[in-house]
Design an enzyme around this catalytic site. Sequence first.
Site, short mmCIF file in Angstrom:
data_model
loop_
_atom_site.label_atom_id
_atom_site.label_comp_id
_atom_site.label_asym_id
_atom_site.label_seq_id
_atom_site.Cartn_x
_atom_site.Cartn_y
_atom_site.Cartn_z
N ASN A 9 40.30 34.91 38.19
CA ASN A 9 39.57 35.07 36.94
C ASN A 9 40.61 35.34 35.85
O ASN A 9 41.12 36.45 35.75
CB ASN A 9 38.58 36.24 37.06
CG ASN A 9 37.90 36.56 35.75
OD1 ASN A 9 37.96 35.77 34.80
ND2 ASN A 9 37.26 37.72 35.67
N TRP A 10 40.92 34.30 35.10
CA TRP A 10 41.98 34.45 34.09
C TRP A 10 41.54 35.21 32.86
O TRP A 10 42.35 35.55 32.01
CB TRP A 10 42.48 33.05 33.66
CG TRP A 10 43.36 32.39 34.66
CD1 TRP A 10 43.81 32.89 35.85
CD2 TRP A 10 43.95 31.08 34.54
NE1 TRP A 10 44.62 31.98 36.48
CE2 TRP A 10 44.73 30.86 35.70
CE3 TRP A 10 43.88 30.08 33.58
CZ2 TRP A 10 45.44 29.68 35.91
CZ3 TRP A 10 44.58 28.90 33.79
CH2 TRP A 10 45.35 28.71 34.95
N LYS A 11 40.24 35.44 32.73
CA LYS A 11 39.71 36.11 31.54
C LYS A 11 40.19 35.36 30.28
O LYS A 11 40.34 34.15 30.32
CB LYS A 11 40.08 37.59 31.54
CG LYS A 11 39.70 38.24 32.88
CD LYS A 11 39.76 39.73 32.91
CE LYS A 11 39.33 40.22 34.29
NZ LYS A 11 39.28 41.66 34.39
N HIS A 96 29.87 38.92 35.30
CA HIS A 96 31.06 39.76 35.42
C HIS A 96 30.82 41.08 34.67
O HIS A 96 30.12 41.09 33.65
CB HIS A 96 32.28 39.03 34.84
CG HIS A 96 33.55 39.78 35.09
ND1 HIS A 96 33.98 40.79 34.27
CD2 HIS A 96 34.45 39.69 36.10
CE1 HIS A 96 35.12 41.29 34.76
NE2 HIS A 96 35.42 40.63 35.88
N GLU A 98 32.50 42.70 32.64
CA GLU A 98 32.83 42.68 31.21
C GLU A 98 31.72 42.01 30.41
O GLU A 98 31.44 42.38 29.27
CB GLU A 98 34.20 41.99 31.01
CG GLU A 98 35.33 42.90 31.46
CD GLU A 98 36.55 42.19 32.01
OE1 GLU A 98 36.76 41.01 31.70
OE2 GLU A 98 37.30 42.84 32.77
N GLU A 168 32.47 44.09 42.72
CA GLU A 168 33.60 44.63 41.94
C GLU A 168 33.21 45.99 41.37
O GLU A 168 32.50 46.06 40.35
CB GLU A 168 33.94 43.69 40.79
CG GLU A 168 34.34 42.31 41.22
CD GLU A 168 35.15 41.60 40.13
OE1 GLU A 168 36.30 41.28 40.40
OE2 GLU A 168 34.63 41.41 39.02
N GLY A 174 41.03 46.19 36.68
CA GLY A 174 42.13 46.30 35.72
C GLY A 174 42.71 47.70 35.61
O GLY A 174 43.45 47.99 34.68
N SER A 214 41.58 45.10 41.03
CA SER A 214 42.99 45.42 41.31
C SER A 214 43.48 44.90 42.67
O SER A 214 44.29 45.56 43.33
CB SER A 214 43.23 46.93 41.17
OG SER A 214 42.93 47.35 39.85
N GLY A 236 44.21 40.26 37.04
CA GLY A 236 45.63 40.36 36.67
C GLY A 236 46.58 39.60 37.60
O GLY A 236 47.45 38.85 37.13
P1 PGA Z 1 41.62 42.80 38.20
O1 PGA Z 1 40.29 42.08 37.66
O2 PGA Z 1 42.05 42.08 39.44
O3 PGA Z 1 42.62 42.65 37.06
O4 PGA Z 1 41.27 44.22 38.47
C1 PGA Z 1 39.29 41.67 38.55
C2 PGA Z 1 38.13 41.06 37.79
O5 PGA Z 1 37.83 41.53 36.68
O6 PGA Z 1 37.50 40.12 38.26
#
Ligand code: PGA
Length: 253
Positions: A9-11, A96, A98, A168, A174, A214, A236
């Site tokens: 997931n590159w966001k 997600h 976010e 998640e 993150g 993470s 990340g």
């Molecule tokens: P992260 O993000 O690996 O940077 O914790 C995971 C995600 O938001 O899907």
Amino acid sequence: MRTPFIAANWKMNKTTREVEEFFRVFQEKLGNYNRCDIAICVPFPYLGLASSLSPSGTHIHIGSQNIAQEESGAFTGETSATMVRDVGATAVVIGHSERRSLFHESSQDCSIKIQQAQKHGLLPILCIGETLSQRESQETTAVLQKQLRESLANIALTSGSQLVVAYEPVWAIGTGKTATPEDAESTIATVRAELAAIFDERIAQQTRILYGGSVKPSNIHALMEQPNIDGALVGGASLEADSFLQLVQFQEI
Ligand code: PGA
């Protein structure tokens, strides 16, 4: 046997040049490797480019990170499932954390988006997870059950291969904090039990359930050793081709 599924997931990251560089390295080093299903979920403007650069093979999906609930029309700023499919994507991240927290998406919205994804041939990767305060007040199971019930309302599946679920915990995204493999395993086992209650045992056993939050090359093995954890959704550590390759090829290291 569920095939492992590792999703990037590159966001909201990368430029055209960086996308090209990622796929140059990824393609070259991945070769014919196919022991794992892969999804690379990129920002909308790069879906077409990523689809054209992605190594071919049915085990590699290019995905978007969201889709509109509507088919088409006067929805300024939205991108439909048809458009995402039209430029070559075959998967989509839905719900997600976010999107849920920053853009107020509800599980009801997720249900409509999953229906859109199904209708247009995109594999939905449904995200669920509890916040730190929900976890501390022992609400994790109830929160996840509610998210699953509402997000999967009105969804019919003939096979568990038509859905991927990503658990998640919001406090692990993150932050560098991961759930312990044992904790993630026991929570994901309850997610699978809930899928059996919503669909049936066969679908629940076929559905890939990922852990996210993470995940990095140093902790993926311990997570993947758990019987109910079928893969990872990675933010990340998916941005660099080399680190994402280590995650995809975790069985080799
Ligand atoms: P992260 O993000 O690996 O940077 O914790 C995971 C995600 O938001 O899907």
